[in-house]
Design an enzyme around this catalytic site. Sequence first.
Site, PDB file in Angstrom:
ATOM      1  CG  ASP A   1      -2.057  -0.953   1.289  1.00  0.00           C
ATOM      2  OD1 ASP A   1      -2.275  -1.966   0.340  1.00  0.00           O
ATOM      3  OD2 ASP A   1      -3.108  -0.943   1.774  1.00  0.00           O
TER       4      ASP A   1
ATOM      5  CE  LYS B   1      -3.909  -4.348   1.593  1.00  0.00           C
ATOM      6  NZ  LYS B   1      -4.675  -3.409   1.611  1.00  0.00           N
TER       7      LYS B   1
ATOM      8  CB  CYS C   1      -2.149  -2.521   4.969  1.00  0.00           C
ATOM      9  SG  CYS C   1      -3.878  -2.169   4.755  1.00  0.00           S
TER      10      CYS C   1
HETATM   11  C1  VGL Z   1      -4.872   0.337   5.515  1.00  0.00           C
HETATM   12  C2  VGL Z   1      -6.496   1.381   7.608  1.00  0.00           C
HETATM   13  C3  VGL Z   1      -7.632   1.513   5.986  1.00  0.00           C
HETATM   14  C4  VGL Z   1      -3.665   0.143   5.622  1.00  0.00           C
HETATM   15  C5  VGL Z   1      -5.574   0.307   4.588  1.00  0.00           C
HETATM   16  O1  VGL Z   1      -3.264   0.494   4.710  1.00  0.00           O
HETATM   17  O2  VGL Z   1      -2.253   0.243   6.684  1.00  0.00           O
HETATM   18  N1  VGL Z   1      -5.367   1.277   6.935  1.00  0.00           N
HETATM   19  N2  VGL Z   1      -7.110   1.107   4.950  1.00  0.00           N
END
Ligand code: VGL
Length: 254
Positions: A57, A155, A200
């Site tokens: 991410d 995802k 994540c």
């Molecule tokens: C994430 C909160 C919501 C992450 C993704 O990538 O850690 N955290 N969505």
Amino acid sequence: MNRRSFLRALSAGCAAMIGAQLADAAAAAQGSSGPRGMARAQRKIKPDRNCALLIIDVQNCFVAGGTLAVKDGEAVVPVINRIAPAFGNVILTQDWHTPGHVSFASAHPGHKPYETVTLPYGKQVLWPDHCVQGTADAALDQDLHVPQAALIIRKGFHPEVDSYSAFEEADRKTPTGLAGYLRERGIERLFVAGLATDFCVAWTALDARKAGFDTYVIADACRGIDIDGSVAAAWAKLAAHGVKRIQSIDIDVA
Ligand code: VGL
Ligand code: ZN
């Protein structure tokens, strides 16, 4: 190291680590640990074909100016750029939500970001709207340089289910297919980097262990959100489950 564990190590990969263990064994046999600097250099991990770098991410959403900016999130980019060339196998993930996704506080009238609600699959932290499919906010950070990356796992694209983990959605039933991909490619050892440490990255590393991969989190290549001590809690849980914490300097980039 006896012959059997040597053979097992050989088939498991990461030749430099085996080299270091052999060097240690040789030094022990000689009753000397050898020149210190040399011993350290040899202990670096040299990723081989059984190793993969999993970059979680690293999207505009999670860096400065993004909708869910992680403090200092952009600092992971140069660290990842430096180590990525050492890996022949690189996989990226993207948080990839539908508009009005169930993880957004805006989808739950009366609730604010960072509150928790109970959904059919369990507790869900509510977030600001973030990483909506196809928006600039959901794009990978443009300074990330990993042209050899072979796969992007998206995802969180089911409207009613979140997915912190790159392996399995938050319903803990729906696989993303990543474990099958890695197994089919003969990958046994995973190095995890990216955002966010306590969500994540941690969920991905825990699921990687559960799926039987030898798993490392590269601490200085990650940053956390940190809600009520969640970063410290994540590191403790990772350690308890056998995930190894290393630094980018531990990887032999050469
Ligand atoms: C994430 C909160 C919501 C992450 C993704 O990538 O850690 N955290 N969505
Ligand atoms: Zn998300």
